[in-house]
Design a protein around this motif. Structure first.
Motif, PDB file in Angstrom:
ATOM      1  N   LEU A 114       0.832  -1.201   0.000  1.00 17.96           N
ATOM      2  CA  LEU A 114       0.000   0.000   0.000  1.00 17.96           C
ATOM      3  C   LEU A 114       0.869   1.256   0.000  1.00 17.96           C
ATOM      4  N   ILE A 115       1.989   1.214   0.742  1.00 20.41           N
ATOM      5  CA  ILE A 115       2.939   2.321   0.773  1.00 20.41           C
ATOM      6  C   ILE A 115       4.149   1.927  -0.065  1.00 20.41           C
ATOM      7  N   LEU A 116       4.455   2.725  -1.077  1.00 19.62           N
ATOM      8  CA  LEU A 116       5.578   2.440  -1.965  1.00 19.62           C
ATOM      9  C   LEU A 116       6.708   3.429  -1.737  1.00 19.62           C
ATOM     10  N   ARG A 117       7.933   2.917  -1.764  1.00 18.94           N
ATOM     11  CA  ARG A 117       9.118   3.770  -1.713  1.00 18.94           C
ATOM     12  C   ARG A 117       9.586   3.964  -3.157  1.00 18.94           C
ATOM     13  N   HIS A 118       9.435   5.173  -3.689  1.00 16.21           N
ATOM     14  CA  HIS A 118       9.806   5.413  -5.078  1.00 16.21           C
ATOM     15  C   HIS A 118      11.244   5.885  -5.226  1.00 16.21           C
ATOM     16  N   SER A 119      11.859   6.353  -4.137  1.00 21.46           N
ATOM     17  CA  SER A 119      13.255   6.794  -4.165  1.00 21.46           C
ATOM     18  C   SER A 119      13.901   6.399  -2.840  1.00 21.46           C
ATOM     19  N   THR A 120      15.183   6.095  -2.890  1.00 22.86           N
ATOM     20  CA  THR A 120      15.895   5.703  -1.675  1.00 22.86           C
ATOM     21  C   THR A 120      15.985   6.878  -0.705  1.00 22.86           C
ATOM     22  N   ALA A 121      15.714   6.590   0.568  1.00 27.21           N
ATOM     23  CA  ALA A 121      15.815   7.598   1.622  1.00 27.21           C
ATOM     24  C   ALA A 121      16.957   7.242   2.557  1.00 27.21           C
ATOM     25  N   ALA A 122      17.467   8.243   3.237  1.00 33.01           N
ATOM     26  CA  ALA A 122      18.538   7.993   4.202  1.00 33.01           C
ATOM     27  C   ALA A 122      18.025   7.118   5.331  1.00 33.01           C
ATOM     28  N   LYS A 123      18.786   6.103   5.698  1.00 31.83           N
ATOM     29  CA  LYS A 123      18.405   5.225   6.797  1.00 31.83           C
ATOM     30  C   LYS A 123      18.570   5.979   8.113  1.00 31.83           C
ATOM     31  N   SER A 124      17.556   5.871   8.985  1.00 27.78           N
ATOM     32  CA  SER A 124      17.526   6.728  10.181  1.00 27.78           C
ATOM     33  C   SER A 124      18.584   6.372  11.216  1.00 27.78           C
ATOM     34  N   GLN A 125      18.810   5.056  11.426  1.00 24.96           N
ATOM     35  CA  GLN A 125      19.657   4.668  12.560  1.00 24.96           C
ATOM     36  C   GLN A 125      21.085   5.219  12.500  1.00 24.96           C
ATOM     37  N   PRO A 126      21.792   5.153  11.353  1.00 32.47           N
ATOM     38  CA  PRO A 126      23.202   5.549  11.382  1.00 32.47           C
ATOM     39  C   PRO A 126      23.466   7.044  11.231  1.00 32.47           C
ATOM     40  N   ILE A 127      22.452   7.850  10.869  1.00 31.67           N
ATOM     41  CA  ILE A 127      22.715   9.266  10.634  1.00 31.67           C
ATOM     42  C   ILE A 127      22.484  10.085  11.899  1.00 31.67           C
ATOM     43  N   LYS A 128      23.027  11.303  11.908  1.00 35.23           N
ATOM     44  CA  LYS A 128      22.892  12.173  13.062  1.00 35.23           C
ATOM     45  C   LYS A 128      21.432  12.572  13.258  1.00 35.23           C
ATOM     46  N   ALA A 129      21.070  12.825  14.520  1.00 36.11           N
ATOM     47  CA  ALA A 129      19.689  13.187  14.832  1.00 36.11           C
ATOM     48  C   ALA A 129      19.257  14.434  14.063  1.00 36.11           C
ATOM     49  N   SER A 130      20.184  15.367  13.866  1.00 31.94           N
ATOM     50  CA  SER A 130      19.851  16.609  13.172  1.00 31.94           C
ATOM     51  C   SER A 130      19.544  16.396  11.686  1.00 31.94           C
ATOM     52  N   ASP A 131      20.002  15.261  11.145  1.00 37.49           N
ATOM     53  CA  ASP A 131      19.777  14.962   9.728  1.00 37.49           C
ATOM     54  C   ASP A 131      18.541  14.093   9.505  1.00 37.49           C
ATOM     55  N   ARG A 132      17.864  13.705  10.585  1.00 39.07           N
ATOM     56  CA  ARG A 132      16.638  12.924  10.450  1.00 39.07           C
ATOM     57  C   ARG A 132      15.476  13.894  10.239  1.00 39.07           C
ATOM     58  N   LEU A 133      14.992  13.959   9.025  1.00 40.47           N
ATOM     59  CA  LEU A 133      13.986  14.954   8.668  1.00 40.47           C
ATOM     60  C   LEU A 133      12.733  14.293   8.101  1.00 40.47           C
ATOM     61  N   PHE A 134      11.590  14.899   8.380  1.00 45.72           N
ATOM     62  CA  PHE A 134      10.333  14.403   7.826  1.00 45.72           C
ATOM     63  C   PHE A 134      10.345  14.456   6.302  1.00 45.72           C
ATOM     64  N   LYS A 135      10.912  15.524   5.740  1.00 45.17           N
ATOM     65  CA  LYS A 135      10.846  15.680   4.290  1.00 45.17           C
ATOM     66  C   LYS A 135      11.615  14.583   3.556  1.00 45.17           C
ATOM     67  N   ASN A 136      12.600  13.946   4.222  1.00 46.88           N
ATOM     68  CA  ASN A 136      13.298  12.823   3.603  1.00 46.88           C
ATOM     69  C   ASN A 136      12.366  11.636   3.389  1.00 46.88           C
ATOM     70  N   GLN A 137      11.419  11.465   4.306  1.00 46.86           N
ATOM     71  CA  GLN A 137      10.437  10.384   4.179  1.00 46.86           C
ATOM     72  C   GLN A 137       9.270  10.803   3.290  1.00 46.86           C
ATOM     73  N   LEU A 138       8.744  11.981   3.535  1.00 42.90           N
ATOM     74  CA  LEU A 138       7.571  12.448   2.794  1.00 42.90           C
ATOM     75  C   LEU A 138       7.835  12.559   1.301  1.00 42.90           C
ATOM     76  N   SER A 139       9.079  12.837   0.922  1.00 42.97           N
ATOM     77  CA  SER A 139       9.420  13.031  -0.491  1.00 42.97           C
ATOM     78  C   SER A 139       9.819  11.736  -1.187  1.00 42.97           C
ATOM     79  N   THR A 140       9.844  10.616  -0.470  1.00 44.78           N
ATOM     80  CA  THR A 140      10.311   9.367  -1.088  1.00 44.78           C
ATOM     81  C   THR A 140       9.278   8.239  -1.029  1.00 44.78           C
ATOM     82  N   ILE A 141       8.068   8.524  -0.528  1.00 44.49           N
ATOM     83  CA  ILE A 141       7.018   7.511  -0.514  1.00 44.49           C
ATOM     84  C   ILE A 141       5.760   8.053  -1.188  1.00 44.49           C
ATOM     85  N   ARG A 142       4.868   7.145  -1.538  1.00 43.28           N
ATOM     86  CA  ARG A 142       3.532   7.487  -2.020  1.00 43.28           C
ATOM     87  C   ARG A 142       2.645   6.271  -1.781  1.00 43.28           C
TER      88      ARG A 142
END
Length: 223
Positions: free
Chosen positions: A76-104
């Motif tokens: 039902l939820i498709l990932r159309h573009s690769t997004a940054a994986k949350s666990q290894p990146i800095k907290a400041s780089d975890r952004l909603f727009k990274n997810q919102l812009s890569t799913i539909r």
């Protein structure tokens, strides 16, 4: 027990039967499944579809759907573009727009792991969807799923298999203006959100010890 739960969710290893029983019991006896029409899982961070295995999370959720008469829509939820994986990146780089812009959302999802997709477009208006994520770091992924489903007229119940204990849960403050749920959206401005403390959200303080004890007894169980 966290390693076993992660192995079950990610690889169908460990003791997936135990986690299936725990998940079904938790959702059923809490009453959360009473008005759920559909179940879906959140996709991985790449645009490569998850491999469905006999003991993996998808198969467990399909069985949950059969138990509760709710259709499981794994895509039902498709990932159309690769997004940054949350666990290894800095907290400041975890952004909603990274997810919102890569799913539909997918208008023609597969029901209950069927070989063929549905022939008519799905309508989520007035329907409740249980969204399951295997690993919640900050909640931005599953909150993004909520934004899309609500934009399609649906309601959402969210369930996390595991939660990173060091990170707060970030909840969206409001719907995303102009979000088109079945299309690719490019979100440029980071939406407002509220941080909820992990520790403050723990209701059952003894839950971790109880789960660990139950898993050990399940492993040692001789039928």
């Amino acid at each position: 027990f966290g390693y076993d739960a992660r192995d079950a969710a990610k690889h169908g290893a460990g003791h997936p039967e135990f986690w299936f029983y725990i998940t079904v019991a938790s959702l059923y006896f809490s009453g959360l499944m009473e008005d759920v029409d559909h179940i879906c899982s959140y996709p991985g961070h790449t645009d490569t579809p998850k491999k469905i295995t006999a003991n993996g999370l998808e198969s467990i959720l399909a069985r949950l759907g059969k138990c509760t008469r709710a259709s499981y829509l794994h895509d039902l939820i498709l990932r159309h573009s690769t997004a940054a994986k949350s666990q290894p990146i800095k907290a400041s780089d975890r952004l909603f727009k990274n997810q919102l812009s890569t799913i539909r959302l997918n208008k023609f999802p597969h029901s209950n792991l069927a070989a063929n997709a549905r022939k008519t477009p799905i309508s989520l208006r007035g329907k409740r969807v249980l969204v399951v994520d295997d690993m919640i770091t900050s909640g931005r992924s599953i909150e993004s799923a909520r934004a899309y489903i609500e934009a399609a007229g649906g309601q959402v119940t969210m369930f996390g298999w595991l939660k990173t204990i060091s990170a707060p849960y970030m909840a969206l403050n409001a719907p995303i203006p102009g979000l088109k749920p079945y299309e690719i959206n490019t979100i440029t401005n980071e939406p407002a959100s509220t941080a909820h403390s992990y520790q403050a959200g723990v209701i059952a303080q003894n839950a971790a010890a109880e789960l660990d004890d139950m898993l050990k007894r399940f492993v040692a169980w001789n039928i």
